[in-house]
Design a protein around this motif. Structure first.
Motif, PDB file in Angstrom:
ATOM      1  N   LEU A  62      47.925 -34.196  31.418  1.00 38.66           N
ATOM      2  CA  LEU A  62      49.730 -34.264  31.724  1.00 38.66           C
ATOM      3  C   LEU A  62      49.958 -33.382  30.480  1.00 38.66           C
ATOM      4  CD1 LEU A  62      48.401 -38.392  29.582  1.00 38.66           C
ATOM      5  CD2 LEU A  62      49.211 -37.317  32.604  1.00 38.66           C
ATOM      6  N   GLU A  63      49.945 -32.623  29.531  1.00 40.63           N
ATOM      7  CA  GLU A  63      51.360 -31.542  29.257  1.00 40.63           C
ATOM      8  C   GLU A  63      50.710 -30.381  29.656  1.00 40.63           C
ATOM      9  OE1 GLU A  63      53.858 -29.762  27.217  1.00 40.63           O
ATOM     10  OE2 GLU A  63      53.329 -31.843  26.664  1.00 40.63           O
ATOM     11  N   SER A  99      64.653 -31.200  13.401  1.00 38.61           N
ATOM     12  CA  SER A  99      64.137 -32.066  13.163  1.00 38.61           C
ATOM     13  C   SER A  99      62.777 -32.760  13.535  1.00 38.61           C
ATOM     14  CB  SER A  99      64.674 -33.745  15.011  1.00 38.61           C
ATOM     15  OG  SER A  99      63.773 -33.153  15.703  1.00 38.61           O
ATOM     16  N   ILE A 100      62.439 -33.515  12.869  1.00 42.20           N
ATOM     17  CA  ILE A 100      60.525 -33.574  12.755  1.00 42.20           C
ATOM     18  C   ILE A 100      59.867 -34.882  13.517  1.00 42.20           C
ATOM     19  CG2 ILE A 100      57.919 -34.190  11.352  1.00 42.20           C
ATOM     20  CD1 ILE A 100      59.854 -32.595   8.816  1.00 42.20           C
ATOM     21  N   PRO A 101      59.530 -34.403  14.908  1.00 40.12           N
ATOM     22  CA  PRO A 101      59.297 -35.480  15.433  1.00 40.12           C
ATOM     23  C   PRO A 101      58.563 -36.760  14.645  1.00 40.12           C
ATOM     24  CG  PRO A 101      58.168 -33.290  16.326  1.00 40.12           C
ATOM     25  CD  PRO A 101      58.178 -33.222  15.001  1.00 40.12           C
ATOM     26  N   LYS A 102      58.570 -38.083  14.975  1.00 43.44           N
ATOM     27  CA  LYS A 102      58.124 -38.224  14.416  1.00 43.44           C
ATOM     28  C   LYS A 102      56.410 -39.335  15.307  1.00 43.44           C
ATOM     29  CE  LYS A 102      61.455 -40.197  12.227  1.00 43.44           C
ATOM     30  NZ  LYS A 102      61.948 -40.209  10.615  1.00 43.44           N
ATOM     31  N   HIS A 156      58.519 -38.245  31.488  1.00 42.81           N
ATOM     32  CA  HIS A 156      57.124 -37.459  32.278  1.00 42.81           C
ATOM     33  C   HIS A 156      57.800 -37.876  32.944  1.00 42.81           C
ATOM     34  CE1 HIS A 156      53.242 -36.396  33.175  1.00 42.81           C
ATOM     35  NE2 HIS A 156      53.319 -35.628  32.197  1.00 42.81           N
ATOM     36  N   LEU A 157      56.857 -37.456  34.490  1.00 45.69           N
ATOM     37  CA  LEU A 157      57.124 -38.038  36.101  1.00 45.69           C
ATOM     38  C   LEU A 157      55.948 -39.547  35.589  1.00 45.69           C
ATOM     39  CD1 LEU A 157      56.688 -37.164  39.144  1.00 45.69           C
ATOM     40  CD2 LEU A 157      54.677 -35.893  38.587  1.00 45.69           C
ATOM     41  N   VAL A 158      54.892 -39.357  34.996  1.00 39.36           N
ATOM     42  CA  VAL A 158      54.645 -40.655  35.370  1.00 39.36           C
ATOM     43  C   VAL A 158      54.757 -41.834  35.054  1.00 39.36           C
ATOM     44  CG1 VAL A 158      52.021 -39.308  35.607  1.00 39.36           C
ATOM     45  CG2 VAL A 158      52.812 -40.078  33.108  1.00 39.36           C
ATOM     46  N   GLU A 159      56.017 -41.612  33.393  1.00 35.67           N
ATOM     47  CA  GLU A 159      56.841 -42.862  33.493  1.00 35.67           C
ATOM     48  C   GLU A 159      57.747 -42.493  34.361  1.00 35.67           C
ATOM     49  OE1 GLU A 159      57.523 -41.834  28.963  1.00 35.67           O
ATOM     50  OE2 GLU A 159      57.975 -40.304  29.574  1.00 35.67           O
ATOM     51  N   LEU A 160      58.400 -42.050  35.153  1.00 34.67           N
ATOM     52  CA  LEU A 160      59.281 -42.285  35.930  1.00 34.67           C
ATOM     53  C   LEU A 160      58.430 -43.470  37.414  1.00 34.67           C
ATOM     54  CD1 LEU A 160      62.442 -41.773  36.762  1.00 34.67           C
ATOM     55  CD2 LEU A 160      61.190 -39.653  38.017  1.00 34.67           C
ATOM     56  N   LEU A 161      57.384 -42.442  37.896  1.00 33.48           N
ATOM     57  CA  LEU A 161      56.380 -43.429  38.837  1.00 33.48           C
ATOM     58  C   LEU A 161      56.245 -44.936  38.200  1.00 33.48           C
ATOM     59  CD1 LEU A 161      54.517 -40.323  40.094  1.00 33.48           C
ATOM     60  CD2 LEU A 161      56.570 -41.208  41.189  1.00 33.48           C
ATOM     61  N   ALA A 162      55.920 -45.033  37.083  1.00 39.72           N
ATOM     62  CA  ALA A 162      55.060 -46.402  36.334  1.00 39.72           C
ATOM     63  C   ALA A 162      56.309 -46.586  36.302  1.00 39.72           C
ATOM     64  CB  ALA A 162      54.949 -45.830  35.163  1.00 39.72           C
ATOM     65  N   PHE A 218      50.054 -33.657  21.435  1.00 39.09           N
ATOM     66  CA  PHE A 218      50.890 -33.488  21.998  1.00 39.09           C
ATOM     67  C   PHE A 218      51.492 -35.205  22.236  1.00 39.09           C
ATOM     68  CE2 PHE A 218      51.325 -29.148  22.173  1.00 39.09           C
ATOM     69  CZ  PHE A 218      52.068 -28.726  21.163  1.00 39.09           C
ATOM     70  N   THR A 219      50.772 -35.640  23.438  1.00 36.21           N
ATOM     71  CA  THR A 219      50.686 -36.481  24.085  1.00 36.21           C
ATOM     72  C   THR A 219      50.406 -37.386  23.441  1.00 36.21           C
ATOM     73  OG1 THR A 219      50.955 -35.253  26.161  1.00 36.21           O
ATOM     74  CG2 THR A 219      49.965 -38.344  26.318  1.00 36.21           C
ATOM     75  N   ASP A 220      49.109 -37.195  22.669  1.00 40.00           N
ATOM     76  CA  ASP A 220      48.269 -38.153  22.033  1.00 40.00           C
ATOM     77  C   ASP A 220      48.978 -39.227  20.342  1.00 40.00           C
ATOM     78  OD1 ASP A 220      45.673 -39.967  21.464  1.00 40.00           O
ATOM     79  OD2 ASP A 220      45.050 -38.338  20.404  1.00 40.00           O
ATOM     80  N   HIS A 221      49.323 -37.686  19.864  1.00 35.36           N
ATOM     81  CA  HIS A 221      49.660 -38.458  18.516  1.00 35.36           C
ATOM     82  C   HIS A 221      50.841 -38.828  18.795  1.00 35.36           C
ATOM     83  CE1 HIS A 221      46.648 -35.999  17.360  1.00 35.36           C
ATOM     84  NE2 HIS A 221      46.008 -37.250  16.895  1.00 35.36           N
ATOM     85  N   PHE A 222      51.950 -38.073  19.536  1.00 30.89           N
ATOM     86  CA  PHE A 222      53.853 -38.392  19.547  1.00 30.89           C
ATOM     87  C   PHE A 222      53.867 -39.020  20.599  1.00 30.89           C
ATOM     88  CE2 PHE A 222      52.825 -34.082  17.317  1.00 30.89           C
ATOM     89  CZ  PHE A 222      52.814 -34.612  15.839  1.00 30.89           C
ATOM     90  N   ALA A 223      54.069 -39.108  21.904  1.00 30.19           N
ATOM     91  CA  ALA A 223      54.232 -39.565  23.075  1.00 30.19           C
ATOM     92  C   ALA A 223      52.805 -40.481  23.527  1.00 30.19           C
ATOM     93  CB  ALA A 223      54.834 -38.846  24.307  1.00 30.19           C
TER      94      ALA A 223
END
Length: 941
Positions: A784-785, A684-687, A928-934, A715-720
């Motif tokens: 983060l990555e 797949s091509i990431p969005k 991501h870990l930070v998403e789980l904690l948030a 990766f984080t800035d543009h995709f997630a």
């Protein structure tokens, strides 16, 4: 390589034959310091293939060398003709019989596989060498391997009931024992008659020069041919190093595993003093008595951090003594008496096997950890296995240290002191003029020393190419004549593993390192641990073969491509051997050699070897260097221009993300884009995100708190971007004030992994400038990555080698590392949450995942930590030609775990690659870990 040989093998129906330069390079060495290139490698699928190969080779006069995992340290498993690799197909445990406590196995069965098959019956195979996770039973039979617990269970020869084998003439024969325990033999009658006559003419020497103490492994075990032993061919063949017959199957004895094992650690002022008390310790009937000293302990601490070595008793040398039995009180009483009476400075009794495991691990990794001598120079095998009667081990250790010093060498001895067997690697100056002469001089003096103590040149590894020439220093002329007669009875044409034991090659012939050529091109990486020497770096590999073991169940990563293909060239060791061939041989003569690129093609650049290999190999860096040197000034593969420069294309696409997504989603354009980019059509091509994180952050009010600099990767800035937003939320709640660099900064990871290292240096130089202000203000840099964080922590300094780069590296932390050192911070509760965690390979290898594991434990979550690699590994898994291997790697741990996970279980994956792989192959989103904690913070609020 002979076309006639290959043609004859094909006509004989032998189909798995390897003749390419990559495999021939990979099989040119084992775990020894020798290089002998085979003409071909045959991976037999059954006895018929073995018989057919023997027939062809006999007709053509081509030598044959049998090989298991290739962990032979003395050069026992290499040869100039055909190498028979039993580990690929003939690797089955055929039967476990709990009634007779025996198992029947093929020669290529891995020791750990046999143990796993015996474990449900509360049984085990007694001998347990340190390479037990990958060594084969056939290899153990070849060398008469022992291991740590020989005191309790004996040598391999004590645990083999019978063998199925073929002679060089293709005659099949079987050895065994009858109901009264007497040796039996079916077939090979002419050989048996000859052996009976031979030993009858040498009865005195057979009775007086052999079996003088248990670890006398050197030479043939001719004592088993004595009339009073009943012409026991099983005992003779075990330890014959494949020079007499080719073993295809074995029936081995199993023993009951004791209910309890206690580890008694005893501290002494020096190694010799530790050896002096061995006779006392043996009186307590231990199952193991192993010795290490501060030299190897300090290597572990320097390589893996202070926490890698649990607290040890006082002293600078230690004995690890195992007391085992079914009665816990009796074991405790025996261990207590031992600790009180062993004359130690200090003692520690460990009952918890989980706490004992890291202590034993230091000893198990000894061969790799000792690959660097105390001098800092490479340390080599060659005299790594001598043994003396245990009563004399203390004096021998002192005299051996004096010998090493007289020769101007240094070493880190360790080993089975309870058996009188010492392992050691020494920093012979093999890469310098006259180095092989100094190597020979030391071996000759060392042989004389051990013989003077009534010892054996080899205590379990066999003589191989390293010691066979020295056997006349240990045995009489009549004993040597007896060896030749035994060899001639089985193999008159000397086709089975020639150069070993009888008519040996010189000990200083074919030494791999001595033939090394210096690298003349300027290197991109610094190789600081190897003093900038690429030759030293790739020769870190000692061949111990841990990369062939499946350690994923223990959280290990190395080596995912070997586990997927089971091809030697796809192991870390195999790749190191091909790299060494570029420097030592002629099959891969330069950076552009097809064999070199073939071997490196399936390397995922996961960096698992950098942490999991005891020698510290970093194949990801070596691959990047090869791509850098090999493609310099040349057209590169398409994926290097697309995936290798993904951050650049992402910045362009982020200006019109919806248009970019629409174009890459249209069926025709999508397929064209994938083809043009060199990407597999099944990927797949990431969005692209509608809004980058940096744009979101600009409109945010600055929060009060302690400043931290958030390193926002491409990766984080543009995709997630949601991950970075969650990081801001978590860090703000912890009392921090996140900030960003004024301009976007990149770690250059994709340029590094595709070997575009000049560009990577430029990018990293710019990034260091952008981060320097924060570093000078004492502000932590939070990654983060994981792969990008790993670059800042490791590759950055290797590529730039500036003080500014070192300061950035030291300032870079993961979120978990930052939170762990935050005063007063406690994680939100995740009670009732089940987490399936896939640590990113670079996280595991460079930063370590311990801080994350500890944080998750504090939350109360139920965590299942996966080992291994996800299989995507950045650009690797999406490139054309890699899809099948990428999926096979995912099937090792990731996909089964996701299939077993409940619908509400959280898949935790900090790595963009790991989340992409799970989404692609299992349609499972990751956090991501930070998403789980948030999420937990919001629930709490």
């Amino acid at each position: 390589m002979s076309d006639e040989l290959i043609d004859r093998l094909a006509r004989a129906g032998v189909v798995d034959v390897l003749t390419d330069d990559a495999h021939r390079s990979a099989y040119a060495s084992d775990a020894s310091l020798y290089r002998v290139v085979p003409r071909a490698v045959v991976r037999p699928r059954g006895d018929e293939d073995v018989a057919a190969t023997l027939e062809v080779c006999r007709a053509l006069g081509v030598p044959i060398t049998a090989r298991g995992a290739g962990t032979s340290v003395a050069g026992n498993a290499i040869g100039r003709g055909v190498v028979l690799d039993f580990s690929r197909h003939m690797d089955k445990v055929l039967e476990v019989d709990p009634g007779t406590r025996t198992a029947r196995v093929q020669a290529g069965a891995v020791h750990a596989t046999l143990q796993a098959a015996a474990r449900p019956h509360a049984l085990r195979f007694g001998p347990d060498p340190s390479t037990h996770t990958r060594c084969t039973i056939g290899g153990m039979i070849g060398n008469n391997s022992c291991g740590s617990r020989t005191l309790g269970y004996g040598r391999t020869s004590d645990n083999v009931v019978g063998l199925d084998a073929l002679t060089i003439d293709g005659e099949r024969f079987s050895t065994g024992r009858d109901e009264r325990g007497r040796p039996t033999l079916e077939g090979a009658k002419a050989i048996a008659d000859t052996l009976q006559a031979v030993v009858g003419g040498h009865l005195a020497v057979a009775r007086t020069e052999f079996a003088t103490f248990p670890r006398q492994v050197s030479g043939y075990a001719v004592e088993h041919l004595l009339p009073e032993r009943g012409l026991d061919l099983t005992g003779l063949l075990v330890g014959s190093e494949g020079t007499l017959a080719v073993v295809t199957e074995a029936t081995v004895r199993l023993v009951a595993d004791p209910e309890h094992r206690l580890l008694v650690v005893l501290g002494y002022p020096d190694f010799g003093t530790a050896g002096d008390v061995v006779p006392t310790i043996l009186g307590f009937d231990p199952t193991a008595c192993e010795g290490i000293d501060s030299r190897i302990v300090e290597v572990v601490r320097s390589r893996r951090g202070p926490g890698a070595v649990p607290p040890l008793p006082g002293g600078t040398a230690w004995l690890f003594v195992e007391i085992a039995g079914d009665d816990l009180d009796e074991c405790r009483e025996r261990a207590g008496r031992l600790a009180a009476q062993a004359g130690a400075l200090d003692a520690l009794v460990v009952e918890d096997t989980a706490k004992a495991a890291p202590l034993w691990r230091i000893r198990e990794d000894g061969a790799g950890l000792a690959g660097r001598a105390p001098s800092g120079r490479p340390a080599h095998a060659g005299w790594e296995d001598a043994a003396v009667p245990p009563a004399r081990i203390g004096d021998y250790l002192r005299d051996f240290d004096a010998l090493v010093e007289r020769h101007g060498l240094s070493a880190m001895p360790y080993g089975h002191l309870g058996d009188g067997c010492v392992h050691v690697r020494l920093d012979y100056p093999l890469d310098r003029p006259g180095g092989t002469a100094k190597f020979r001089a030391f071996l000759e003096d060392a042989a004389d020393l051990v013989v003077g103590y009534g010892g054996s040149l080899s205590g379990e590894h066999g003589d191989g190419r390293a010691r066979s020439e020295l056997l006349p220093r240990m045995y009489s002329a009549e004993a040597m004549d007896l060896f030749r007669a035994v060899k001639h009875a089985f193999d008159p044409g000397n086709l089975l593993n020639p150069g070993v034991l009888v008519d040996p090659d010189p000990v200083d012939a074919d030494v791999r390192v001595a033939a090394g050529r210096p690298v003349k091109q300027p290197l991109a990486f610094g190789y600081h641990a190897d003093h900038g020497d690429f030759n030293q770096a790739v020769h870190r590999c000692t061949g111990v073969g841990k990369c062939r073991a499946d350690t994923t169940v223990l959280g290990g990563v190395m080596c995912p491509s070997f586990l997927a293909t089971r091809n030697e060239k796809d192991s870390t060791r195999g790749r190191a051997r091909v790299l060494q061939e570029m420097l030592d041989g002629d099959l891969a003569p330069d950076w552009r050699a097809p064999a070199l690129h073939d071997a490196l093609d399936l390397c995922l650049s996961c960096k698992g070897c950098a942490s999991d290999c005891p020698t510290g190999i970093d194949m990801a860096a070596y691959k990047a260097e090869v791509l850098h040197q090999g493609y310099k000034g040349r057209v590169r593969p398409r994926s290097h221009y697309s995936l290798g420069r993904l951050p650049m294309w992402s910045r362009l696409a982020s200006r019109l993300p919806r248009v970019a997504n629409a174009l890459t989603s249209a069926p025709g354009l999508r397929n064209l884009a994938l083809f043009t980019a060199g990407v597999d059509a099944r990927r797949s091509i990431p969005k692209f995100a509608p809004q980058t994180f940096r744009r979101w952050f600009r409109g945010r009010a600055v929060a009060p708190g302690t400043p931290v600099l958030l390193f926002v990767d491409s990766f984080t800035d543009h995709f997630a971007p949601g991950i970075a937003q969650a990081a801001v939320e978590v860090l703000t709640a912890a009392g921090y004030a996140p900030e960003l660099t004024s301009e976007s900064a990149c770690c250059g990871l994709t340029w590094i992994s595709t070997g575009q290292l000049d560009a990577a240096k430029r990018i990293l130089g710019s990034t260091v400038q952008k981060l320097t202000d924060a570093v000078e203000r004492g502000v932590p840099i939070v990654g983060l990555e994981p792969s990008c964080t790993g670059v800042l922590r490791s590759d950055l300094v290797e590529l730039l080698d500036t003080d500014a780069a070192r300061k950035v590296s030291a300032a870079t932390v993961t979120v978990a590392e930052l939170l762990a050192r935050t005063p007063g911070w406690t994680p939100p509760s995740l009670e009732g949450v089940t987490v399936v965690a896939q640590p990113h390979c670079h996280h595991h290898a460079v930063m370590g995942w311990e801080a994350d594991a500890k944080l998750l434990k504090q939350t109360g979550a139920t965590v299942r930590r996966l080992g291994g690699c996800c299989g995507l590994a950045g650009n690797f898994g999406v490139e054309r030609g890699h899809y099948e291997v990428s999926v096979a790697v995912a099937e090792q741990q990731l996909l089964p775990a996701l299939e077993q996970a409940g619908p509400d279980d959280v898949f935790l994956a900090d790595g963009f690659s790991c989340r992409t792989q799970a989404a692609d192959l299992a349609d499972r989103p990751g956090k991501h870990l930070v998403e789980l904690l948030a999420d937990a913070l919001r629930r709490k609020a």
